[in-house]
Design a protein around this motif. Structure first.
Motif, PDB file in Angstrom:
ATOM      1  N   HIS A   1       0.919  -1.273  -0.111  1.00 56.36           N
ATOM      2  CA  HIS A   1      -0.020   0.230   0.171  1.00 56.36           C
ATOM      3  C   HIS A   1       0.948   1.357  -0.116  1.00 56.36           C
ATOM      4  CE1 HIS A   1      -3.401   2.618   0.604  1.00 56.36           C
ATOM      5  NE2 HIS A   1      -2.653   3.046   1.842  1.00 56.36           N
ATOM      6  N   ASP A   2       1.151   1.887  -1.093  1.00 49.80           N
ATOM      7  CA  ASP A   2       1.771   3.155  -1.074  1.00 49.80           C
ATOM      8  C   ASP A   2       3.236   2.798  -0.858  1.00 49.80           C
ATOM      9  OD1 ASP A   2      -0.577   4.434  -1.846  1.00 49.80           O
ATOM     10  OD2 ASP A   2      -0.549   5.611  -0.099  1.00 49.80           O
ATOM     11  N   GLU A   3       3.663   1.984  -1.609  1.00 49.70           N
ATOM     12  CA  GLU A   3       5.007   1.360  -1.216  1.00 49.70           C
ATOM     13  C   GLU A   3       6.172   1.559  -2.361  1.00 49.70           C
ATOM     14  OE1 GLU A   3       6.085   0.609   1.425  1.00 49.70           O
ATOM     15  OE2 GLU A   3       4.617  -0.698   2.465  1.00 49.70           O
ATOM     16  N   ALA A   4       6.027   2.475  -3.405  1.00 51.83           N
ATOM     17  CA  ALA A   4       6.550   2.900  -4.591  1.00 51.83           C
ATOM     18  C   ALA A   4       8.280   3.112  -4.172  1.00 51.83           C
ATOM     19  CB  ALA A   4       6.215   3.896  -5.540  1.00 51.83           C
ATOM     20  N   GLU A   5       8.402   3.581  -3.131  1.00 52.90           N
ATOM     21  CA  GLU A   5       9.521   4.186  -2.713  1.00 52.90           C
ATOM     22  C   GLU A   5      10.744   3.069  -2.160  1.00 52.90           C
ATOM     23  OE1 GLU A   5       9.920   7.523   0.297  1.00 52.90           O
ATOM     24  OE2 GLU A   5       7.914   7.865  -0.267  1.00 52.90           O
ATOM     25  N   VAL A   6       9.960   1.976  -1.818  1.00 54.13           N
ATOM     26  CA  VAL A   6      10.537   0.718  -1.482  1.00 54.13           C
ATOM     27  C   VAL A   6      11.359  -0.379  -2.357  1.00 54.13           C
ATOM     28  CG1 VAL A   6       9.849   1.230   0.997  1.00 54.13           C
ATOM     29  CG2 VAL A   6       8.778  -0.607  -0.525  1.00 54.13           C
ATOM     30  N   LEU A   7      10.487  -0.201  -3.436  1.00 53.27           N
ATOM     31  CA  LEU A   7      10.459  -1.391  -4.453  1.00 53.27           C
ATOM     32  C   LEU A   7      11.907  -1.623  -4.916  1.00 53.27           C
ATOM     33  CD1 LEU A   7       7.175  -0.524  -6.474  1.00 53.27           C
ATOM     34  CD2 LEU A   7       7.624  -2.073  -4.615  1.00 53.27           C
ATOM     35  N   ASP A   8      12.717  -0.732  -5.207  1.00 55.17           N
ATOM     36  CA  ASP A   8      14.026  -0.818  -5.814  1.00 55.17           C
ATOM     37  C   ASP A   8      14.808  -1.905  -4.705  1.00 55.17           C
ATOM     38  OD1 ASP A   8      13.748   0.305  -8.004  1.00 55.17           O
ATOM     39  OD2 ASP A   8      14.125   2.284  -7.510  1.00 55.17           O
ATOM     40  N   ALA A   9      14.874  -1.096  -3.599  1.00 50.63           N
ATOM     41  CA  ALA A   9      15.370  -1.585  -2.392  1.00 50.63           C
ATOM     42  C   ALA A   9      14.924  -3.025  -2.167  1.00 50.63           C
ATOM     43  CB  ALA A   9      15.217  -0.934  -1.121  1.00 50.63           C
ATOM     44  N   LEU A  10      13.505  -3.161  -1.959  1.00 55.25           N
ATOM     45  CA  LEU A  10      12.910  -4.599  -1.708  1.00 55.25           C
ATOM     46  C   LEU A  10      13.524  -5.765  -3.096  1.00 55.25           C
ATOM     47  CD1 LEU A  10      10.772  -6.506  -0.524  1.00 55.25           C
ATOM     48  CD2 LEU A  10       9.358  -5.467  -2.258  1.00 55.25           C
ATOM     49  N   PHE A  11      13.448  -5.419  -4.154  1.00 52.08           N
ATOM     50  CA  PHE A  11      13.621  -6.444  -5.119  1.00 52.08           C
ATOM     51  C   PHE A  11      15.380  -6.721  -5.084  1.00 52.08           C
ATOM     52  CE2 PHE A  11       9.398  -5.944  -6.327  1.00 52.08           C
ATOM     53  CZ  PHE A  11       8.882  -7.168  -6.560  1.00 52.08           C
ATOM     54  N   GLN A  12      15.969  -5.467  -4.742  1.00 56.55           N
ATOM     55  CA  GLN A  12      17.576  -5.891  -4.775  1.00 56.55           C
ATOM     56  C   GLN A  12      17.827  -7.007  -3.687  1.00 56.55           C
ATOM     57  OE1 GLN A  12      19.670  -2.223  -3.909  1.00 56.55           O
ATOM     58  NE2 GLN A  12      20.055  -2.246  -6.112  1.00 56.55           N
ATOM     59  N   ARG A  13      17.325  -6.780  -2.401  1.00 56.58           N
ATOM     60  CA  ARG A  13      17.390  -7.522  -1.323  1.00 56.58           C
ATOM     61  C   ARG A  13      17.160  -9.015  -1.486  1.00 56.58           C
ATOM     62  NH1 ARG A  13      17.825  -5.161   3.759  1.00 56.58           N
ATOM     63  NH2 ARG A  13      17.034  -7.079   4.887  1.00 56.58           N
ATOM     64  N   LEU A  14      15.494  -9.082  -2.098  1.00 52.20           N
ATOM     65  CA  LEU A  14      15.219 -10.423  -2.448  1.00 52.20           C
ATOM     66  C   LEU A  14      16.168 -11.148  -3.305  1.00 52.20           C
ATOM     67  CD1 LEU A  14      11.217  -9.744  -2.874  1.00 52.20           C
ATOM     68  CD2 LEU A  14      12.629 -10.705  -1.126  1.00 52.20           C
ATOM     69  N   ASP A  15      16.539 -10.589  -4.573  1.00 54.33           N
ATOM     70  CA  ASP A  15      17.460 -11.269  -5.406  1.00 54.33           C
ATOM     71  C   ASP A  15      18.735 -11.854  -4.650  1.00 54.33           C
ATOM     72  OD1 ASP A  15      15.942 -11.391  -7.703  1.00 54.33           O
ATOM     73  OD2 ASP A  15      16.833  -9.202  -8.194  1.00 54.33           O
ATOM     74  N   ALA A  16      19.229 -10.977  -3.642  1.00 55.23           N
ATOM     75  CA  ALA A  16      20.327 -11.281  -2.947  1.00 55.23           C
ATOM     76  C   ALA A  16      20.392 -12.400  -1.991  1.00 55.23           C
ATOM     77  CB  ALA A  16      21.013 -10.172  -2.084  1.00 55.23           C
ATOM     78  N   THR A  17      18.984 -12.637  -1.533  1.00 51.51           N
ATOM     79  CA  THR A  17      18.562 -13.549  -0.318  1.00 51.51           C
ATOM     80  C   THR A  17      17.787 -14.530  -0.926  1.00 51.51           C
ATOM     81  OG1 THR A  17      16.862 -12.204   0.162  1.00 51.51           O
ATOM     82  CG2 THR A  17      18.909 -11.751   1.476  1.00 51.51           C
ATOM     83  N   VAL A  18      16.566 -14.592  -1.020  1.00 47.61           N
ATOM     84  CA  VAL A  18      15.849 -15.685  -1.299  1.00 47.61           C
ATOM     85  C   VAL A  18      15.936 -16.407  -2.980  1.00 47.61           C
ATOM     86  CG1 VAL A  18      13.828 -15.634   0.159  1.00 47.61           C
ATOM     87  CG2 VAL A  18      13.929 -14.013  -1.853  1.00 47.61           C
ATOM     88  N   GLY A  19      16.733 -15.071  -3.685  1.00 46.01           N
ATOM     89  CA  GLY A  19      16.937 -15.481  -5.044  1.00 46.01           C
ATOM     90  C   GLY A  19      18.226 -16.677  -4.978  1.00 46.01           C
ATOM     91  N   GLN A  20      18.626 -16.757  -4.004  1.00 44.38           N
ATOM     92  CA  GLN A  20      19.887 -17.836  -3.809  1.00 44.38           C
ATOM     93  C   GLN A  20      19.578 -19.033  -3.305  1.00 44.38           C
ATOM     94  OE1 GLN A  20      22.604 -16.301  -5.384  1.00 44.38           O
ATOM     95  NE2 GLN A  20      21.541 -14.466  -5.896  1.00 44.38           N
ATOM     96  N   LEU A  21      18.275 -19.024  -2.641  1.00 45.12           N
ATOM     97  CA  LEU A  21      18.105 -20.523  -2.209  1.00 45.12           C
ATOM     98  C   LEU A  21      17.617 -21.572  -3.097  1.00 45.12           C
ATOM     99  CD1 LEU A  21      15.197 -19.114   0.431  1.00 45.12           C
ATOM    100  CD2 LEU A  21      17.930 -19.805   0.918  1.00 45.12           C
ATOM    101  N   SER A  22      17.952 -22.707  -3.121  1.00 40.94           N
ATOM    102  CA  SER A  22      17.678 -23.790  -4.335  1.00 40.94           C
ATOM    103  C   SER A  22      16.450 -24.010  -4.337  1.00 40.94           C
ATOM    104  CB  SER A  22      18.489 -24.865  -4.132  1.00 40.94           C
ATOM    105  OG  SER A  22      19.833 -24.666  -3.703  1.00 40.94           O
ATOM    106  N   LEU A  23      15.414 -22.950  -4.635  1.00 38.56           N
ATOM    107  CA  LEU A  23      14.022 -23.147  -4.597  1.00 38.56           C
ATOM    108  C   LEU A  23      13.354 -22.284  -5.709  1.00 38.56           C
ATOM    109  CD1 LEU A  23      12.971 -22.482  -1.003  1.00 38.56           C
ATOM    110  CD2 LEU A  23      12.217 -24.419  -2.339  1.00 38.56           C
ATOM    111  N   ALA A  24      12.471 -22.869  -6.674  1.00 36.34           N
ATOM    112  CA  ALA A  24      11.930 -21.988  -7.457  1.00 36.34           C
ATOM    113  C   ALA A  24      11.138 -20.965  -6.890  1.00 36.34           C
ATOM    114  CB  ALA A  24      10.828 -22.921  -8.538  1.00 36.34           C
TER     115      ALA A  24
END
Ligand code: UDP
Ligand code: MG
Length: 319
Positions: A20-43
């Protein structure tokens, strides 16, 4: 814990992120997701629910989804509140493992690796426990503490103190949640109510990376009332005890007065004491009526049977 060996191989993890009104956090969010859950051996499947944002959250998310097949978007027709947004996300998530996550990175995605490891050990629900709430103000910590104490005192199922919606759930748990028919979705309560093998993992909750919280005190108070009334009928029943006790006290007082009149003769009664009794009794009745109102209002919501949320737009769905 004895349980058939579970393995993450070939499994899909769904993240469910209400926004809800989170435009400001999206870049940081997806960067962190790629660096963390993106690295787990899971689809990975990332379900983002736009809960009636007034900023350009939806535009930015659709642009992002165009270049990222892992992202699926649900846009609600207006702001329905976090609980409804989460429900919408859980309804469409397809993963074997599902993790609801706040968009503002207050639920550190690094922790999900630990959650998955515990799931492999046989736990069906692995929830984050805020080990220290130093990112909250003193007043917020105090009111939160008061809420958990009174909730757990009243409700028939306890919820672990200082847990939020941040948790990993097995598919079986998600299906159980989806089968609960109530409109009033107090998710923490429902999460605890469904049971299954649960375990908590302590973590330090950081401050939100950008933007502002959507939960002012007024909204938190309403949220707390929703929680209490959904999971306890004690506030309704307590009036039987209060009423019975006052009746006994009133009868005793009447007996004493009668005896005094007989023994001492007619008394000139005190106006002050009379007023106090009347006002007090009146206040009790008003409180009791108020409590009834809280429940009847919620029953009315349930009876109307309106949908929990309405979808305006979807991106990344085949049908
Ligand atoms: N949120 C939502 N709908 C709302 C309010 C909040 O989907 O009406 C989302 C918000 O975008 C965030 C999460 O719920 O991802 C937690 O909200 P917030 O950070 O404002 O709450 P706080 O962390 O202050 O309790
Ligand atoms: Mg937050």
């Amino acid at each position: 814990m004895a349980s058939p060996a579970r393995t993450r191989v070939g499994r899909t993890l769904s993240l469910v992120i209400p926004m809800h009104d989170e435009a400001e956090v999206l870049d940081a969010l997806f960067q962190r997701l790629d660096a963390t859950v993106g690295q787990l051996s899971l689809a990975l499947e990332i379900v983002c629910v736009d809960d009636g944002s007034r900023d350009d959250t939806w535009a930015r998310m659709t642009a992002r989804a165009a270049g990222d097949p892992r992202i699926r978007l649900v846009g609600l027709s207006r702001n329905f509140g976090k609980e409804a947004a989460l429900t919408a996300g859980l309804d469409v998530a397809l993963g074997d493992l599902v993790v609801p996550l706040d968009a503002d990175l207050q639920d550190p995605p690094e922790l999900i690796a630990d959650f998955v490891a515990l799931w492999e050990q046989g736990y069906d629900v692995v929830y984050g426990v805020r080990a220290d709430r130093s990112s909250d103000t003193r007043a917020k910590r105090w009111t939160a503490g008061l809420f958990y104490r009174s909730f757990n005192w009243l409700a028939e199922r306890e919820i672990p103190a200082s847990t939020g919606d941040f948790r990993l759930m097995d598919r079986a748990v998600v299906e159980a949640l989806k089968a609960l028919p109530e409109r009033n979705r107090f998710m923490k309560g429902l999460f605890a109510w469904v049971g299954f093998r649960q375990v908590g993992v302590p973590y330090v909750r950081p401050e939100r990376v950008a933007g502002t919280s959507s939960f002012p005190y007024r909204r938190l108070f309403r949220f707390a009332l929703d929680g209490m009334t959904s999971f306890s009928t004690a506030p309704l029943r307590v009036w039987t005890v209060v009423g019975a006790t006052s009746a006994v006290v009133a009868l005793l007082a009447a007996a004493i007065i009668v005896v005094r009149v007989l023994v001492v003769g007619r008394d000139v009664p005190g106006y002050a004491s009379l007023m106090v009794v009347i006002l007090f009794a009146f206040a009790l009745q008003m409180i009791a009526l108020g409590v009834l109102g809280e429940y009847i209002g919620r029953m009315y919501q349930e009876v109307k049977g309106r949908p929990i949320y309405l979808i305006r737009d979807r991106v990344g769905f085949d049908d």
